[in-house]
Every structure is written in C-alpha cells, then in structure tokens.
Design a protein around this motif. Sequence first.
Motif, PDB file in Angstrom:
ATOM      1  N   VAL A 315      28.808  21.597 -12.550  1.00  9.77           N
ATOM      2  CA  VAL A 315      29.665  20.574 -13.165  1.00  9.77           C
ATOM      3  C   VAL A 315      28.907  19.670 -14.141  1.00  9.77           C
ATOM      4  O   VAL A 315      29.383  19.398 -15.240  1.00  9.77           O
ATOM      5  CB  VAL A 315      30.338  19.722 -12.070  1.00  9.77           C
ATOM      6  N   LEU A 316      27.715  19.197 -13.749  1.00 11.58           N
ATOM      7  CA  LEU A 316      26.995  18.222 -14.576  1.00 11.58           C
ATOM      8  C   LEU A 316      25.657  18.727 -15.104  1.00 11.58           C
ATOM      9  O   LEU A 316      25.094  18.120 -16.013  1.00 11.58           O
ATOM     10  CB  LEU A 316      26.761  16.928 -13.782  1.00 11.58           C
ATOM     11  N   VAL A 343      28.060  10.464 -10.672  1.00 13.23           N
ATOM     12  CA  VAL A 343      28.807  10.385 -11.925  1.00 13.23           C
ATOM     13  C   VAL A 343      28.640   9.014 -12.571  1.00 13.23           C
ATOM     14  O   VAL A 343      28.480   8.896 -13.797  1.00 13.23           O
ATOM     15  CB  VAL A 343      30.298  10.703 -11.685  1.00 13.23           C
ATOM     16  N   GLN A 344      28.641   7.972 -11.760  1.00 10.50           N
ATOM     17  CA  GLN A 344      28.477   6.620 -12.295  1.00 10.50           C
ATOM     18  C   GLN A 344      27.121   6.467 -12.982  1.00 10.50           C
ATOM     19  O   GLN A 344      27.024   5.922 -14.091  1.00 10.50           O
ATOM     20  CB  GLN A 344      28.616   5.599 -11.166  1.00 10.50           C
ATOM     21  N   ARG A 345      26.070   6.950 -12.341  1.00 12.43           N
ATOM     22  CA  ARG A 345      24.729   6.858 -12.920  1.00 12.43           C
ATOM     23  C   ARG A 345      24.622   7.725 -14.178  1.00 12.43           C
ATOM     24  O   ARG A 345      24.003   7.334 -15.167  1.00 12.43           O
ATOM     25  CB  ARG A 345      23.689   7.266 -11.875  1.00 12.43           C
ATOM     26  N   ALA A 351      24.844   9.017 -20.540  1.00 11.66           N
ATOM     27  CA  ALA A 351      25.851   9.083 -21.608  1.00 11.66           C
ATOM     28  C   ALA A 351      25.888   7.794 -22.430  1.00 11.66           C
ATOM     29  O   ALA A 351      25.791   7.831 -23.663  1.00 11.66           O
ATOM     30  CB  ALA A 351      27.219   9.376 -21.005  1.00 11.66           C
ATOM     31  N   ASN A 352      26.007   6.642 -21.759  1.00 11.94           N
ATOM     32  CA  ASN A 352      26.152   5.376 -22.486  1.00 11.94           C
ATOM     33  C   ASN A 352      24.848   4.912 -23.128  1.00 11.94           C
ATOM     34  O   ASN A 352      24.830   4.540 -24.303  1.00 11.94           O
ATOM     35  CB  ASN A 352      26.653   4.275 -21.551  1.00 11.94           C
ATOM     36  N   ALA A 514      31.377  12.080 -18.165  1.00 14.87           N
ATOM     37  CA  ALA A 514      32.078  12.742 -17.064  1.00 14.87           C
ATOM     38  C   ALA A 514      33.195  11.826 -16.577  1.00 14.87           C
ATOM     39  O   ALA A 514      32.974  10.633 -16.381  1.00 14.87           O
ATOM     40  CB  ALA A 514      31.114  13.042 -15.927  1.00 14.87           C
ATOM     41  N   ASP A 515      34.397  12.368 -16.408  1.00 14.06           N
ATOM     42  CA  ASP A 515      35.493  11.556 -15.895  1.00 14.06           C
ATOM     43  C   ASP A 515      35.712  11.846 -14.413  1.00 14.06           C
ATOM     44  O   ASP A 515      34.933  12.561 -13.777  1.00 14.06           O
ATOM     45  CB  ASP A 515      36.771  11.777 -16.704  1.00 14.06           C
TER      46      ASP A 515
END
Length: 686
Positions: A315-316, A343-345, A351-352, A514-515
């Motif tokens: 997935v990631l 996902v949050q990390r 990503a950010n 990632a959502d």
Amino acid sequence: MDSKFYITTPIYYVNARPHIGHAYTTIVCDTIARRQRMLGKDTYFLTGTDEHGFKIERAAQAQGITPKQLADDVSNAFKATWDRMEITYSDFIRTTEDRHKKRVQHLFRVLRDGGFIYKGSYTGQYCVQDELYVDSAGPGEPCPVCGNPTETVTEENYFFKLSAFEDKLLKYYNEHPTFIQPDTRRNEVIAFVKGGLRDLSVSRSTFKWGIPVPDDPEQVIYVWLDALANYITALGYGESDPKKREKFDRYWPADVQMVGKEIVRFHCVYWPAFLMAAGLPLPQRIMAHGWLLFEESKMSKSRGNIVRPDTILEVLGADAMRYFLLREVVFGQDGSFSFDALVQRFNADLANDLGNLASRTLTMIGRYFKGEIPYPQAKAALTQADHAIGELADKTIAETNRLFDEYQFSKALETAWGLISAVNKYIVENEPWTLGDKTDSDSRSRLGTILYTSAEALRIVTALAYPVIPHSAEKIWTQLGLGDIRKVRLDQLKWGQLEVGTKLGKVEPVFPRADKSAIERMQKLEEENKPAVAAAAAEPAGTGAQPGQPATQAVAPAAAPTTLVSTPAATTAAPSSEKITIDDFAKIELRVAQVKVAERVKGADKLLRLEVDLGYETRQILAGIAKAYEPEQLVGRKIVIVANLAPRKMRGLESNGMLLAASLGEEGKPVLASFLEDVPLGARLK
C-alpha cells in the motif's frame, strides 16, 4: 577502503513467517549498513535464518511435512521479503547449509579439545517452547518463562563450562562499558551473571533435527550454540584454506550485533563465553532494541497481534515503513505501531514536508530557469535569511551525523526535518513565485538565490535521509540531476557543493498523499491473510519469543492500550504488595522540569498540552490534568517527569514523557509532585 564495518541481525527462527518485528531489526541494520558505506567503510551485512531444534521438528510433524520442508518454506519467505524491501545484506546464512554445519562442528571440537566441554547427565524439566532446561520447575510445573507445561526428561548430554566464565565476563563488562547497549540491558546482564552461572547443556539426544555432535552422532548440538555461531561461520571460520576464511580474517570481530531485548542473555552471556573459550575476539558492541507493541483495538488476537511487512509494502512502500519505525520508535525502547499512525506520519513528514519542499523547489527551477540550478547572488548581497539557512544546514549535517553515530535514529531524523521546516518557511516568507514573471536583473538574481538556497538544502537533507528512505531519496537525487546518491560521502557533506548549471531530471511527485482508504486497504489485506498467517507454524505466528526461546526476534505480547497522562482516571487503588528490585526502579528516569507553555487540547476536556524545559532540551507532554489545573497555574512550575518513557501519539499530538502525580480520593484527583527547595532543571531523582 582500509576500514571495515561488520553488522549482523539476529538470525530469525523459522517457527513463524516474517512480521514487522523482524522487519524493524532488519531495517535498523540496513540503515546502519547503508550509512557506513556512505562514510567510506568496507561494510559487510549479515542476516539469515535459524532452522534447527525440537520445536521445528515437532511443528513439521504436526503439519505432515519434514523439518527441512518447513525450514525451506519459511526461510524462503524471509529472503523474499528482505529482497522485496531491497535490504542490502551481503550474505543470507541458513543454519541448515553444509558450510554452517561443518564450521559449527569445528567450533564444538575447539571447545571440547580446549577442556570447556564435558559429558554429563541431566534429569529434570524441559520446556519445548523455549528449547530450555528449567532447573527451577518441578514435575508437572509450568515453565516460568512462557507458562507452558514442562516435560520431565533424563538425558546424557555435553555441557559447556559456563560457570568458569563468571568472573571473566564481569571483568570484561567492566572494562568495556559500551559492549552491551543500552545501559538498561547491560545492567540486566550484569545482575544475571552476578547471580551465578551454571554449566550449560550444549547437546540434545531426544531428537535428531540438528547438527550432529562430532564423533557422537547420537547427540545433536544445542540450537543456541548452533545458531550463535552463524556470525562467524558465515565468514568462513573453521576453514584451513586462507581463501575460504578470508572474510573472517577481514571482518571479525563484528562492529555491531543487533538483537531484540528478549535474547540479550544468549548474546551477552553465552556468546562471549563461547568466543572466550575458543580464543576468539568478542564483538565490539551488542545493541538490544525494544519490542513493537500493538493496541488490541488495532490488531487481532487470533493473528498474534502482528502485521506483515508485505501489507505495508503493497500500500505505501518500504520507505514509509522504514521512516515510520525509525522516526516513531525511540531506539532501545518499546514502540507502538498502528496503521493510523503510519499514515499520519507518512503524510505529515514525507508528503507534506519533504515532498512539498522537493516538488515546489524543483518545479520552480524548471519553470523559471529552464530546469538548471540557478546562480545565487554574490555573498555580499545575501540576506540574513539566506545565510541562516546555510548555517543551519551545516549544523544539521554535524548534529544528524552525531546522532546517527549514537544510534539515536528518531532524534537524527527530527534534526534533519528541522532543516526541512526551516526551508519551507524560508520559501513562504520570500515568495519566489512573485518574482517569477519579473525580468529585471535584481528580481532574477534574487529569485535565483532563493531557489539555489532551497535546492541546496534539499540536496543536503536528501543525502542525510538516504540510509533511512533509500528509494525515495534516490528519486529526489535523480530529479536534482546529481547521479548516483550511493557515491555521496556523508563525512564530506557541506553547504555550497551544489554546482550551478546542473540540469534537473524529470520532476514528478515522490510521496503522493495517502487518504483513509490506505488504512482500510491495509486492514483488509491483514484480514484476508489471516488464515495463511495462522497456519504458518504449529503455534500462532508472532506470539512473541521469550527469554530462552530460539526465535531471535519477537513482537511483544499484546497489552491494553496505555495513555501518557500524568494520573490514572480510575479511583485510588489499594497499595500493591508486589515488590520490585532496585534494578527495576533504576530503569525509571525521573527528572526535574519546568513548565514553559500550558494550553488545553481542542476537543479533549481532560488533556493539557505542556512544553517543559529540562535544562538540556524542551519537550511536549500531554497530561490528563485539565480538570484539576488551569493552564495558567502551571506555567513556571517545577515538576517531576518520567523522562525515558517511549513517545506516544494522542489527538494527533506526540507526548514525550509523563508527569508524576498522586491520585487522591474516589475520583482520583491528580496532585502534582513538586519541591520545597530550589532544584536545578534536569536533575535526576534517585
């Protein structure tokens, strides 16, 4: 390359397929190995599988296959997973290989002929689960380690004179204080040895799945002597031909041997005693990391509360897993894993932060300077903000390298990401996009300076991050037009090395956000894989190796979720009668801190967010004391915190410590511990 570096993972027991606990150890070692190569070291990285023992023989019988078939199946699964993760191991050793068997037998002969192995008999309890004689248990009593029933056995075995090494080991620990790390594990080992060592049975006669004892084929060599020897047999120990033992002569002793904390005794007591008896040098350092803990609400008990690396890879990708484990888990301590936190990390840091810096910097260079690194202004024309980024970059290089050298991976990444945050802020404040359409020389020169500064900072961060996120860093490096990132020397990295006029590669996103569906997909993959995981071995996979068990890496048993707040929410409980030792208490690091910032956490009526000063650093701590204390009451107050508690995420915020407080009355009202005297910040309570 005159200097060498040899690092090993524990070899993984084939009673269970690879899970994220195994992956954590391997990722740590791979990160260290990649970084050592970037420091110019001739690096050798060993991993593999441990495949003998009564438990494997019994598990294979239960499945109706041979032990070799079971070992082949699970070992191949490990190798396939490491290859999919692009782990850069130099060798993958299997204890069923002929090269290993032959060399283990040589070691056995050396120990026997040196007078350190003798034949004796044993009658007592034996734990199949842990492959361990249990001297403290009586007939029918459970194993004190794992709780499973023990079996009464009578065997004639070979014994190693471990008792003869008690003083030698203690002397060695004293003379080499960094041999066992961290200090908590070192203290445990010293206490164990001081408690007295008994001779160790190093053969078995009640089963056949093992390496035969030389000159006595009715006995097989004890699985731990067999397994521990892999670190030297893989290099050619025991070979008379200089060419076949060339690697041993080159790389031994190991510079770092990485183990899970549950197998410290075997690696820090038995292993050095075997080496001393064989006249061989000991490894430079044995590093023990903690367990990965899983919240029951996130994982299924029927799966043993494990996560397969393949789920995350699907997935990631590998870099998301690598970054999360090294950034989120304080090395040496237990850490927590969940798909939500992963996902949050990923979104926040990759990503950010890094992804956004790379995307907008390189896109603007492509748009405004035809994809070539622009000229910055002359030094005399640089602003204070420009100079500040360059100075911060050089400080970041030095500090990040220092922290990596000390295996403080989380802090090293936090430091590197501090530069990313500073550059992203620099771009926002300097607004290069407002200069893009202007054609005057001053505007063009200023635009070139901003984008050169941003690109150079991106280059430095990417080089520092490569050992942790190699695949993504390589992509960014290629987009920067800089060739092979593996050729970068971290010990020569400094500000200003980015050449003007360098042609960028194709610019494209590296970290697509990632959502929520990413979490759902990973959960679904785990659920779909549930039957396969459960059937992977005779017992549930990943239930957790305990001290004495040959599984060389484990996920800790599931526990109820913990919350890092200062007091319990429940009513005051009766004092516990359970006693702890002074060594247990010494593990808790209590320090004096002062509250600098206190504010309520939005949406949480019990939580306060505090920033506390320890004198040497400032930390964020979340505390469930909002109903007892107003934020303004706490600012300036000196308090006591547990300083070595693993970080924990709550409400999207990280809490890095815990306040010390009493719990009073039926409602458990918290009352903070404090001082009458003036106590310096950072002082440790003992």
